[in-house]
Design a protein around this motif. Structure first.
Motif, PDB file in Angstrom:
ATOM      1  N   SER A 419       0.831  -1.206   0.000  1.00 44.75           N
ATOM      2  CA  SER A 419       0.000   0.000   0.000  1.00 44.75           C
ATOM      3  C   SER A 419       0.860   1.248   0.000  1.00 44.75           C
ATOM      4  N   ALA A 420       1.996   1.180   0.717  1.00 46.53           N
ATOM      5  CA  ALA A 420       2.897   2.329   0.790  1.00 46.53           C
ATOM      6  C   ALA A 420       3.884   2.282  -0.372  1.00 46.53           C
ATOM      7  N   LYS A 421       4.054   3.426  -1.032  1.00 44.87           N
ATOM      8  CA  LYS A 421       4.998   3.484  -2.148  1.00 44.87           C
ATOM      9  C   LYS A 421       6.418   3.239  -1.671  1.00 44.87           C
ATOM     10  N   THR A 422       6.750   3.832  -0.521  1.00 41.48           N
ATOM     11  CA  THR A 422       8.087   3.686   0.056  1.00 41.48           C
ATOM     12  C   THR A 422       7.989   2.809   1.300  1.00 41.48           C
ATOM     13  N   THR A 423       8.819   1.778   1.367  1.00 38.68           N
ATOM     14  CA  THR A 423       8.726   0.798   2.451  1.00 38.68           C
ATOM     15  C   THR A 423      10.073   0.628   3.135  1.00 38.68           C
ATOM     16  N   VAL A 424      10.042   0.509   4.459  1.00 39.10           N
ATOM     17  CA  VAL A 424      11.238   0.264   5.278  1.00 39.10           C
ATOM     18  C   VAL A 424      11.219  -1.198   5.715  1.00 39.10           C
ATOM     19  N   PRO A 425      12.339  -1.944   5.557  1.00 39.13           N
ATOM     20  CA  PRO A 425      12.353  -3.359   5.941  1.00 39.13           C
ATOM     21  C   PRO A 425      12.661  -3.573   7.421  1.00 39.13           C
ATOM     22  N   CYS A 426      12.672  -4.819   7.817  1.00 39.68           N
ATOM     23  CA  CYS A 426      13.064  -5.347   9.130  1.00 39.68           C
ATOM     24  C   CYS A 426      11.896  -5.423  10.104  1.00 39.68           C
ATOM     25  N   TYR A 427      11.774  -6.609  10.720  1.00 45.99           N
ATOM     26  CA  TYR A 427      10.658  -6.911  11.610  1.00 45.99           C
ATOM     27  C   TYR A 427      10.967  -6.632  13.079  1.00 45.99           C
ATOM     28  N   ASP A 428      12.177  -6.982  13.531  1.00 45.86           N
ATOM     29  CA  ASP A 428      12.510  -6.962  14.960  1.00 45.86           C
ATOM     30  C   ASP A 428      13.127  -5.635  15.372  1.00 45.86           C
ATOM     31  N   LEU A 429      12.682  -5.083  16.506  1.00 44.83           N
ATOM     32  CA  LEU A 429      13.273  -3.854  17.023  1.00 44.83           C
ATOM     33  C   LEU A 429      13.210  -3.833  18.539  1.00 44.83           C
ATOM     34  N   VAL A 430      14.087  -3.025  19.132  1.00 42.78           N
ATOM     35  CA  VAL A 430      14.030  -2.681  20.554  1.00 42.78           C
ATOM     36  C   VAL A 430      14.210  -1.178  20.635  1.00 42.78           C
ATOM     37  N   GLY A 431      13.426  -0.501  21.457  1.00 41.08           N
ATOM     38  CA  GLY A 431      13.563   0.947  21.542  1.00 41.08           C
ATOM     39  C   GLY A 431      12.827   1.534  22.726  1.00 41.08           C
ATOM     40  N   THR A 432      12.920   2.868  22.833  1.00 42.25           N
ATOM     41  CA  THR A 432      12.307   3.600  23.941  1.00 42.25           C
ATOM     42  C   THR A 432      10.982   4.205  23.511  1.00 42.25           C
ATOM     43  N   VAL A 433       9.960   4.003  24.316  1.00 43.66           N
ATOM     44  CA  VAL A 433       8.639   4.563  24.023  1.00 43.66           C
ATOM     45  C   VAL A 433       8.679   6.072  24.275  1.00 43.66           C
ATOM     46  N   LEU A 434       8.416   6.859  23.205  1.00 37.53           N
ATOM     47  CA  LEU A 434       8.385   8.311  23.328  1.00 37.53           C
ATOM     48  C   LEU A 434       6.987   8.827  23.661  1.00 37.53           C
ATOM     49  N   ASP A 435       5.984   8.161  23.108  1.00 38.53           N
ATOM     50  CA  ASP A 435       4.614   8.621  23.314  1.00 38.53           C
ATOM     51  C   ASP A 435       3.670   7.430  23.190  1.00 38.53           C
ATOM     52  N   VAL A 436       2.525   7.530  23.856  1.00 32.29           N
ATOM     53  CA  VAL A 436       1.510   6.476  23.824  1.00 32.29           C
ATOM     54  C   VAL A 436       0.178   7.122  23.475  1.00 32.29           C
ATOM     55  N   TRP A 437      -0.540   6.521  22.551  1.00 31.82           N
ATOM     56  CA  TRP A 437      -1.887   6.996  22.197  1.00 31.82           C
ATOM     57  C   TRP A 437      -2.876   5.875  22.437  1.00 31.82           C
ATOM     58  N   THR A 438      -3.960   6.209  23.090  1.00 33.17           N
ATOM     59  CA  THR A 438      -5.000   5.216  23.310  1.00 33.17           C
ATOM     60  C   THR A 438      -6.333   5.824  22.916  1.00 33.17           C
ATOM     61  N   PRO A 439      -7.233   5.078  22.303  1.00 30.43           N
ATOM     62  CA  PRO A 439      -8.508   5.640  21.848  1.00 30.43           C
ATOM     63  C   PRO A 439      -9.348   6.116  23.020  1.00 30.43           C
ATOM     64  N   PRO A 440     -10.176   7.143  22.811  1.00 36.31           N
ATOM     65  CA  PRO A 440     -11.050   7.607  23.897  1.00 36.31           C
ATOM     66  C   PRO A 440     -12.092   6.542  24.226  1.00 36.31           C
ATOM     67  N   PRO A 441     -12.634   6.571  25.428  1.00 38.92           N
ATOM     68  CA  PRO A 441     -13.668   5.581  25.789  1.00 38.92           C
ATOM     69  C   PRO A 441     -14.903   5.772  24.917  1.00 38.92           C
ATOM     70  N   PRO A 442     -15.603   4.693  24.615  1.00 36.27           N
ATOM     71  CA  PRO A 442     -16.802   4.812  23.779  1.00 36.27           C
ATOM     72  C   PRO A 442     -17.881   5.626  24.484  1.00 36.27           C
ATOM     73  N   SER A 443     -18.621   6.384  23.696  1.00 35.63           N
ATOM     74  CA  SER A 443     -19.716   7.185  24.251  1.00 35.63           C
ATOM     75  C   SER A 443     -21.048   6.621  23.775  1.00 35.63           C
ATOM     76  N   SER A 444     -22.083   6.841  24.564  1.00 33.86           N
ATOM     77  CA  SER A 444     -23.409   6.319  24.210  1.00 33.86           C
ATOM     78  C   SER A 444     -23.988   7.133  23.057  1.00 33.86           C
ATOM     79  N   SER A 445     -24.573   6.467  22.072  1.00 35.22           N
ATOM     80  CA  SER A 445     -25.127   7.150  20.904  1.00 35.22           C
ATOM     81  C   SER A 445     -26.609   7.450  21.050  1.00 35.22           C
TER      82      SER A 445
END
Length: 686
Positions: A419-445
């Protein structure tokens, strides 16, 4: 390749036990210990090993190529002759590295010294020295092998005041023999010893100091033929003359060597008190009794040496074997062409672009990959759409690990699948978490007149600052263009687990793809009889017809786990695999990377899985199952990382490369010469 259910083959014993050998852990009727200790304390751990740089790896490759040309050991004393099994057993990968380190990585000098040691060992008769011959020298316990220090180094005690024999060649043989026995006692991940010397003089013995000639010969042997074996030298009760001497020469001693020498210090800082004898202010009550100690040491050394020898034979009797394999630390031999690993880095960056090795067209790494500093991160974090319904991480990559699958996907997968025209290889990594995003809680419709409590926010698996072990699966990589070979990467949290608190990033680099695949292969090979165990590791390159050799040596197995993908062996597996047994493979190996070769592999995979098992229809009569790590899932990754935290798994590292030398690292990967994980240090500003 590992197989289950085979009977064990006994190796030739190197040290014969006496009939009155006692159990290693036998104690006297009192609380005083009179026999060796078999293992370090649970709190002791080997020190961290440095990965090889690209230059060091090249020098090791050069030295190995030279060693492989040796067919005869020279001698001026009538001992010249072909390389023996003892010589090959001694020539481990770690042995070559010790000589390279000792010569400051001078290849030709290390080659010269290696060959000189082999000549010396043969002429001196190192392998011919026996417990019976040396026994009179140690009747007073002037040398004792007992316990391990904080880094699991065996402790070799010298008590000059217990000298009991006049100067003779056997005194030198005594020291050589005991150093060889220390090597027998080396635990996994350790190659050095701790030397503990007590200069307390004897009040009754006259033979308390070796002659100058003997001292010179001993120093020459240790320096030239046992390089890089001294970890610590702990010295107590030193006479004033020795103290003055060392103070005078101290400014001229190499700082690295000086750090190894400790005089009249608190020795419990270096050796656990429970394994340090009372002469060194430890808590271990030990009394030397030759009748108890000597046969117990003999039995312990025989057992450990035979275990190493047996594993060496099972692994193909190769030069350049891994000592971690011989000691049982690694359960699978990393033969040429095996897998690769990484190390650590940190620092935060919130820019929208990052450095990366990326490709836009098919091809092998050197032809397809381009280094860029403007590879885009997702414009929105996380990307819009279904991906926004899950936790995401922004990770500054410390290390990426290469894998043969990287090259296959890069070279042969048509662009229509990306899907991406430009692709970066390699599956395995180790690193430092800079930021975390989590979806907001569901709201009643739908409106409601009844107040309802606000939905709870989802529990976060990660927080900024955590060290994450990531596995970027192929589907995500092709969809997003993000791989591990980039400075900063965004990925779903479901593709990562946290590093155990008792491990450093280097320990986990390159772990997930290999270990999860192995776990799936072992699972696919079950059910096997409850008593079946992993019995053998076989190097497929050592035999013209592997099936014939396995059938001749072991008969039939309950299951076969093929970590290489030897199609010829599967086609002949009815001879080595019991009816109902499973042939579990990592895939089908191809020696080339042509498009036809990859298509042929695909067709073979399908045929193995779908072809009738009935032999009269052309099948093998045995089930074939492939392990494919498309997405291992959090549960399996957590289980594997848990084993790492418990010390039951370790990743073998072949070499480490700077980020800008990634193409050279891929060349090593594709050469089939890697003997462990190949690591790319992505960020070096830690």
């Amino acid at each position: 390749m590992a197989t289950a259910g085979a009977a064990s083959q006994a190796p030739p014993a190197k040290v014969s036990p006496t009939e009155d050998a006692v159990e290693v852990h036998e104690k006297a009727t009192s609380s005083v210990l009179k026999v060796p200790l078999e293992s370090p304390t649970p709190e002791s751990h080997p020190g961290e090993r440095s990965a090889l740089t690209a230059d060091q790896q090249a020098k090791l490759d050069w030295l190995l190529a030279k060693v492989k040309t040796w067919t005869e050991i020279p001698s001026t004393k009538g001992k010249a002759g072909p390389l023996t099994d003892n010589d090959r057993f001694w020539l481990t990968r770690d042995c070559l590295l010790r000589y390279l380190r000792a010569t400051k990585w001078h290849e030709k000098e290390s080659e010269k010294r290696l060959l000189a040691t082999l000549t010396w060992r043969r002429e001196y008769g190192v392998d011919d020295l026996t417990f019976d011959h040396i026994s009179p020298e140690n009747e007073t316990g002037k040398q004792v092998l007992l316990g391990y220090d904080n880094q699991c180094r065996p402790c070799h005690y010298l008590f000059p005041g217990r000298q009991n024999t006049p100067a003779s060649p056997r005194q030198v043989q005594h020291l050589v023999f005991m150093v060889e026995r220390v090597i027998d006692l080396m635990p996994p991940q350790q190659e050095a010893l701790s030397l503990l010397i007590d200069f307390t003089p004897s009040k009754t013995r006259s033979y308390t100091a070796p002659g100058l000639g003997i001292a010179r010969e001993v120093l020459s042997i240790l320096q030239n033929h046992y390089p890089e074996r001294l970890g610590k030298a702990l010295i107590v009760h030193t006479p004033w003359a020795i103290n003055v001497f060392f103070k005078l020469i101290s400014p001229f001693i190499d700082p690295h060597t000086k750090e190894k020498l400790k005089f009249n210090d608190d020795m419990t800082k270096y050796v656990p008190a429970e394994q340090l004898v009372t002469e060194f202010k430890g808590n271990l009550e030990f009394e030397y009794n030759h009748a108890s100690y000597w046969p117990a040491l003999q039995e312990l050394c025989r057992k450990k040496h035979d275990a190493r020898w047996q594993r060496w034979v099972a692994g193909g009797q190769q030069i350049f074997e891994l000592e971690d394999y011989l000691t049982g630390h690694l359960e699978v031999v990393t033969t040429p062409g095996a897998f690769p690993v990484i190390t650590m880095s940190a620092a935060a960056s919130t820019t929208t672009t990052t450095k990366a090795w990326a490709y836009t067209k098919r091809g092998l790494p050197r032809a397809a990959l381009q280094l860029t500093t403007t590879h885009p991160l997702p414009a929105a974090f996380p990307p819009p759409g279904p991906a926004a319904a899950e936790e995401w991480l922004l990770i500054r990559v410390s290390y990426a690990a290469l894998n043969p699958g990287d090259a296959v996907v890069m070279a042969f997968l048509p662009a229509v699948f990306r899907s991406a025209k430009t692709t970066v290889p390699c599956y395995d990594l180790v690193g430092t978490v800079l930021d975390v995003w989590t979806p907001p809680p569901p709201s009643s419709s739908s409106p409601s007149t009844t107040p309802t409590p606000a939905p709870a926010a989802p529990a976060l698996r990660f927080r900024p600052g955590d060290t994450a072990i990531g596995f970027l699966v192929v589907a995500h990589m092709l969809r997003s263009g993000s791989g591990a070979l980039q400075g900063t990467v965004a990925l779903p949290a479901k593709y990562a687990v946290r590093l155990p608190s008792n491990r450093v990033p280097r320990d986990a680099a390159g772990l997930l793809l290999t270990a999860c695949t192995a776990a799936e292969m072992i699972t696919a090979a079950t059910p096997a009889p409850a008593e079946a165990k992993l019995r053998r590791v076989v190097d497929y390159t050592q035999h013209a017809n592997l099936a014939d050799e396995l059938a001749r040596r072991y008969g039939q197995f309950d299951a076969v786990i093929d970590a290489f993908g030897d199609q010829a062996l599967y086609k002949s597996c009815a001879r080595i695999l019991k009816p109902g047994g499973v042939y579990s493979a990592a895939g089908v190996h191809s020696a080339t990377f042509s498009l036809w070769a990859v298509l042929k592999v695909g067709l073979t995979l399908a045929a193995n899985a779908l072809w009738p098992r009935t032999k009269w229809l052309g099948g093998t009569g045995r089930t074939w199952k492939a392990a494919s790590m498309m997405d291992p899932g959090v549960e399996l990754m957590e289980r594997v990382v848990g084993l790492l935290g418990e010390g039951k798994l370790r990743v073998a590292v072949d070499s480490e490369w700077p980020f800008d030398k990634a193409l050279d690292a891929f060349d090593v990967l594709l050469s089939g010469r890697a003997r462990g994980k190949i690591l790319i240090k992505v960020n070096d500003d830690e």
